[in-house]
Design an enzyme around this catalytic site. Structure first.
Site, PDB file in Angstrom:
ATOM      1  N   CYS A   1       2.644   8.272   1.621  1.00 47.91           N
ATOM      2  CA  CYS A   1       3.345   6.893   3.140  1.00 47.91           C
ATOM      3  C   CYS A   1       3.397   5.911   1.836  1.00 47.91           C
ATOM      4  CB  CYS A   1       1.972   7.160   4.158  1.00 47.91           C
ATOM      5  SG  CYS A   1       1.777   5.847   5.086  1.00 47.91           S
TER       6      CYS A   1
ATOM      7  N   CYS B   1      -2.393  -3.830  14.870  1.00 45.75           N
ATOM      8  CA  CYS B   1      -2.173  -3.975  13.665  1.00 45.75           C
ATOM      9  C   CYS B   1      -2.440  -4.243  12.841  1.00 45.75           C
ATOM     10  CB  CYS B   1      -0.372  -2.789  13.628  1.00 45.75           C
ATOM     11  SG  CYS B   1       0.183  -3.200  11.738  1.00 45.75           S
TER      12      CYS B   1
ATOM     13  N   CYS C   1       3.042  -6.027  16.363  1.00 44.30           N
ATOM     14  CA  CYS C   1       2.160  -5.265  17.390  1.00 44.30           C
ATOM     15  C   CYS C   1       0.639  -5.725  17.059  1.00 44.30           C
ATOM     16  CB  CYS C   1       2.635  -3.843  16.578  1.00 44.30           C
ATOM     17  SG  CYS C   1       3.852  -2.811  16.904  1.00 44.30           S
TER      18      CYS C   1
ATOM     19  N   GLU D   1       0.752  -1.100   0.342  1.00 41.05           N
ATOM     20  CA  GLU D   1       0.462  -0.139  -0.015  1.00 41.05           C
ATOM     21  C   GLU D   1       1.223   1.364   0.005  1.00 41.05           C
ATOM     22  OE1 GLU D   1      -2.999  -2.163   3.008  1.00 41.05           O
ATOM     23  OE2 GLU D   1      -2.371   0.378   3.221  1.00 41.05           O
TER      24      GLU D   1
ATOM     25  N   CYS E   1       4.684  -7.632   7.171  1.00 42.55           N
ATOM     26  CA  CYS E   1       5.229  -7.390   8.927  1.00 42.55           C
ATOM     27  C   CYS E   1       6.272  -8.243   9.437  1.00 42.55           C
ATOM     28  CB  CYS E   1       5.197  -6.321   8.757  1.00 42.55           C
ATOM     29  SG  CYS E   1       6.263  -5.018  10.478  1.00 42.55           S
TER      30      CYS E   1
ATOM     31  N   CYS F   1      -3.903   1.840   8.669  1.00 43.36           N
ATOM     32  CA  CYS F   1      -2.807   0.926   8.491  1.00 43.36           C
ATOM     33  C   CYS F   1      -3.193  -0.484   8.603  1.00 43.36           C
ATOM     34  CB  CYS F   1      -1.860   0.907   9.421  1.00 43.36           C
ATOM     35  SG  CYS F   1      -1.818   2.703  10.876  1.00 43.36           S
TER      36      CYS F   1
HETATM   37  N1  SAH Z   1       6.749  -0.158  11.466  1.00 45.20           N
HETATM   38  C1  SAH Z   1       7.209   0.839  10.855  1.00 45.20           C
HETATM   39  C2  SAH Z   1       6.329   1.979  10.124  1.00 45.20           C
HETATM   40  C3  SAH Z   1       4.506   1.512   9.530  1.00 45.20           C
HETATM   41  S1  SAH Z   1       3.731   1.759  11.695  1.00 45.20           S
HETATM   42  C4  SAH Z   1       6.287   1.095  12.954  1.00 45.20           C
HETATM   43  O1  SAH Z   1       5.849   1.123  13.959  1.00 45.20           O
HETATM   44  O2  SAH Z   1       6.794   2.540  13.437  1.00 45.20           O
HETATM   45  C5  SAH Z   1       3.224   2.984  11.061  1.00 45.20           C
HETATM   46  C6  SAH Z   1       2.742   4.128  13.053  1.00 45.20           C
HETATM   47  O3  SAH Z   1       1.626   3.536  12.468  1.00 45.20           O
HETATM   48  C7  SAH Z   1       3.196   3.724  14.344  1.00 45.20           C
HETATM   49  O4  SAH Z   1       3.265   4.461  14.716  1.00 45.20           O
HETATM   50  C8  SAH Z   1       2.160   2.686  14.709  1.00 45.20           C
HETATM   51  O5  SAH Z   1       2.150   2.349  15.723  1.00 45.20           O
HETATM   52  C9  SAH Z   1       1.035   3.066  13.445  1.00 45.20           C
HETATM   53  N2  SAH Z   1      -0.503   2.479  13.706  1.00 45.20           N
HETATM   54  C10 SAH Z   1      -0.105   0.388  13.371  1.00 45.20           C
HETATM   55  N3  SAH Z   1      -1.355   0.113  13.788  1.00 45.20           N
HETATM   56  C11 SAH Z   1      -2.579   1.539  13.976  1.00 45.20           C
HETATM   57  C12 SAH Z   1      -3.621   1.425  13.603  1.00 45.20           C
HETATM   58  N4  SAH Z   1      -4.325   0.295  13.548  1.00 45.20           N
HETATM   59  N5  SAH Z   1      -4.507   2.405  14.162  1.00 45.20           N
HETATM   60  C13 SAH Z   1      -3.881   3.966  14.229  1.00 45.20           C
HETATM   61  N6  SAH Z   1      -2.145   3.582  14.270  1.00 45.20           N
HETATM   62  C14 SAH Z   1      -1.901   2.533  13.506  1.00 45.20           C
END
Ligand code: SAH
Length: 374
Positions: free
Chosen positions: A131, A145, A142, A96, A138, A361
């Site tokens: 973006c 995510c 997390c 994406e 990944c 995301c």
């Molecule tokens: N791997 C990197 C970059 C991708 S995630 C990182 O972790 O920073 C980019 C941002 O989106 C991160 O700050 C992450 O915490 C946030 N993010 C991921 N899933 C999300 C969600 N469901 N809602 C809001 N923010 C989210």
């Protein structure tokens, strides 16, 4: 069908192109022409490189070198102006890439260049943010995510990272440096687990495409050794760290990577990070309803980051299928922000973009992949 590009030229730096043109018995200035064509003009085929002699173009193609950008598989436009692209690599893998006119409400939101030039150009936006993804899927896992649910398929090459930006710029008919574009490496994947390709892409985007490093931000889940590496780079984006929790127990639960590099190590790396004049570090904090969004959490967060020259970007969770958390109410978000601001820490609430097109995301790819085959 996507033809596998055996030897894509996109992704090569000027020095590599120089070695290449010399191999073909061409003068070295041809490398500069090729470099300009690939990154500044963003050509889609070898035939479009009109500066190169025809027989050289032909022999490049004959020897398996390919010119071209990743394809746009799907494109969704939101009512708020956000455009979400599913970009296809040569092997059919998709990632994406998101176009956000007016930025994302969090990065570089200084508004300093909101000027007459924009109006004269007849554009609807003053600056736009792209973006960018760094991996297919990944591995970081997390818990909030959606990309994590895909697992990691592979790293993107430098050419594929740059290619996402080039494909979107061409589709939007936008050309840096005349037009102001910001990049955030906050798409799918963990850029610091694909560090070398990511950094090669950054250099090409700066020197080739013409986007200043100060308009780029890379976000990491906290791969601590790479934070030190980034700090030592001559050319580098700004740094954002996804904190998302105010203590180790909570962070290890939300982000298992915290068991490898805990908050003490992460915050030390943040403190040691060599900031440029007026540069600030960004801490991102995804707010999860009744998990990490209390007044106590805000105070604990303040304590944790005390003394770091930083701002905090608050993101209310973008919910999705398979995610067990909820989005906090707006007043909890504002209260959290207020506590940070009152203590002198700049804090911004990132506005959700393109909710109507699943622009959170990892949502688009997952939504498309889960849909029944048509
Ligand atoms: N791997 C990197 C970059 C991708 S995630 C990182 O972790 O920073 C980019 C941002 O989106 C991160 O700050 C992450 O915490 C946030 N993010 C991921 N899933 C999300 C969600 N469901 N809602 C809001 N923010 C989210």
């Amino acid at each position: 069908m996507h033809e596998i590009a055996r030897n894509p030229l996109l992704g090569l730096h000027l020095l590599e192109l120089t070695a290449l043109v010399e191999e073909f018995g061409q003068p070295s200035y041809r490398a500069r022409q090729l470099f300009e064509a690939l990154y500044r003009q963003r050509v889609e085929t070898a035939e479009q490189i009109s500066t190169l002699p025809q027989d050289f173009r032909r022999s490049l193609v004959e020897r398996g070198f390919s010119v071209g950008l990743p394809g746009i598989d799907k494109k969704f436009a939101s009512s708020d102006g956000t455009v979400r692209y599913l970009v296809a690599c040569a092997d059919g893998q998709t990632v994406e890439t998101v176009w956000m006119p007016e930025g994302d409400g969090g990065e570089s939101g200084d508004g300093s260049e909101a000027d007459a030039q924009t109006e004269a150009a007849g554009r609807a936006w003053e600056r736009a943010t792209i973006c960018v993804s760094s991996q297919v899927g990944c591995a970081v896992d997390c818990q909030f995510c959606l990309t994590a649910l895909l697992g990691v398929k592979r790293n993107l090459t430098a050419g594929e990272i740059v290619g996402q930006v080039c494909a979107v710029l061409n589709d939007q008919k936008v050309s840096p440096p005349q037009e102001r574009v910001n990049l955030v490496f906050m798409g799918m994947g963990e850029p610091f687990l694909n560090y070398d390709n990511f950094m090669q892409a950054v250099r090409l985007l700066v020197e080739g495409v013409g986007i200043p490093e100060t308009r780029m931000t890379v976000s990491t889940a906290g791969i601590t050794p790479r934070i030190y590496d980034l700090g030592a780079e001559a050319v580098r984006p700004k740094l954002a760290i996804s904190l998302n929790a105010s203590n180790d127990a909570m962070r290890s639960r939300l982000m298992p990577i915290n068991r490898k590099w805990n908050l003490e190590r992460l915050i030390s790396a943040a403190r040691d990070f060599p900031l440029r004049t007026r540069e600030k570090l960004t801490f991102e904090y995804v707010l999860l309803h009744q998990v990490n969004d209390s007044v106590e959490n805000a105070r604990e967060l303040l304590e944790l980051i005390r003394g770091v020259r930083a701002k905090v970007n608050l993101i209310a969770l973008n919910p999705g299928p398979g995610i067990e958390f909820q989005t906090p109410a707006q007043d909890r978000v504002l209260q959290f922000r207020h506590i940070l601001m009152a203590a002198g820490v700049p804090a911004f609430v990132r506005r959700p973009r393109g909710r109507d097109i699943y622009a959170a995301c990892g949502q688009l790819k997952r939504t498309v992949e889960m849909a029944p085959a048509s």
